[in-house]
Scaffold this motif. Sequence first.
Motif, PDB file in Angstrom:
ATOM      1  N   VAL A  39       0.675  -1.191  -0.022  1.00 61.92           N
ATOM      2  CA  VAL A  39      -0.227  -0.140   0.202  1.00 61.92           C
ATOM      3  C   VAL A  39       0.614   1.625   0.297  1.00 61.92           C
ATOM      4  O   VAL A  39       1.830   1.356   0.389  1.00 61.92           O
ATOM      5  N   ASP A  40       0.728   2.355  -0.450  1.00 65.20           N
ATOM      6  CA  ASP A  40       1.419   3.573  -0.472  1.00 65.20           C
ATOM      7  C   ASP A  40       1.499   4.153   0.655  1.00 65.20           C
ATOM      8  O   ASP A  40       1.535   4.937   0.876  1.00 65.20           O
ATOM      9  N   ARG A  41      -0.014   4.127   1.545  1.00 62.77           N
ATOM     10  CA  ARG A  41      -0.312   5.144   2.247  1.00 62.77           C
ATOM     11  C   ARG A  41      -1.072   4.564   3.756  1.00 62.77           C
ATOM     12  O   ARG A  41      -2.079   3.111   3.026  1.00 62.77           O
ATOM     13  N   VAL A  42      -0.810   4.877   4.412  1.00 60.49           N
ATOM     14  CA  VAL A  42      -1.522   4.215   5.465  1.00 60.49           C
ATOM     15  C   VAL A  42      -2.351   5.609   6.674  1.00 60.49           C
ATOM     16  O   VAL A  42      -1.330   6.528   7.354  1.00 60.49           O
ATOM     17  N   GLU A  43      -3.820   5.395   6.553  1.00 59.17           N
ATOM     18  CA  GLU A  43      -4.028   6.354   7.353  1.00 59.17           C
ATOM     19  C   GLU A  43      -4.894   5.883   8.761  1.00 59.17           C
ATOM     20  O   GLU A  43      -5.280   5.411   9.005  1.00 59.17           O
ATOM     21  N   VAL A  44      -4.276   6.936  10.228  1.00 63.75           N
ATOM     22  CA  VAL A  44      -4.792   5.863  11.471  1.00 63.75           C
ATOM     23  C   VAL A  44      -5.892   6.999  11.465  1.00 63.75           C
ATOM     24  O   VAL A  44      -5.853   8.019  12.572  1.00 63.75           O
ATOM     25  N   SER A  45      -7.459   6.444  12.496  1.00 65.99           N
ATOM     26  CA  SER A  45      -7.855   7.633  12.994  1.00 65.99           C
ATOM     27  C   SER A  45      -8.493   7.199  14.059  1.00 65.99           C
ATOM     28  O   SER A  45      -8.234   6.038  14.612  1.00 65.99           O
ATOM     29  N   ILE A  46      -8.072   8.112  15.531  1.00 66.00           N
ATOM     30  CA  ILE A  46      -8.559   7.039  16.280  1.00 66.00           C
ATOM     31  C   ILE A  46      -9.473   8.074  17.148  1.00 66.00           C
ATOM     32  O   ILE A  46      -9.827   9.480  17.193  1.00 66.00           O
ATOM     33  N   ILE A  47     -11.164   7.558  16.986  1.00 61.80           N
ATOM     34  CA  ILE A  47     -12.194   7.986  17.587  1.00 61.80           C
ATOM     35  C   ILE A  47     -11.765   7.203  18.806  1.00 61.80           C
ATOM     36  O   ILE A  47     -13.133   5.720  18.268  1.00 61.80           O
TER      37      ILE A  47
END
Length: 151
Positions: A39-47
């Motif tokens: 994968v080119d990028r991973v975005e992590v969202s902490i909700i």
Amino acid sequence: MLVRNPTYREVTYDAAPAADDAEGQALLARFKGRKLPMVDRVEVSIIEETQPRWLSFLNQQQDLLERLPFDFMNIAAPNGVLAPHLARRNVQMWRTLNADVTLTYFNMTDPVVGGYEPAKVALRRAIGHAINVEQEIRLYWRGQAVPAQSG
């Protein structure tokens, strides 16, 4: 956000799943020899709040929901089976066991259960043994737990 490192060393996918692991074998057939990372990028969202986390997953704002909030277990996986409305959207569910610890606290100054006299110690032990784990799993954990095994 995590971004692919273009100078990352040459590593390819070469897993060794067990012969009886159908899912692992399928992944091996699909990805064997592909350069990592894939994968080119991973975005992590902490909700932190359960409802916004669940809704953002339903609205396809997230690709992965690591732990389904228990509040939505009966909607997403009634009786431990992925709900049809999610299956139609190609959502997949993986179940894993996680260690959890539950503690029971007693007010040691309470006149009924507090103190260190043998009778009070025995009462607290009896209360601990009287906890209905199967009922707790069914009601609190919504059937999504297994009793601990210890020796």
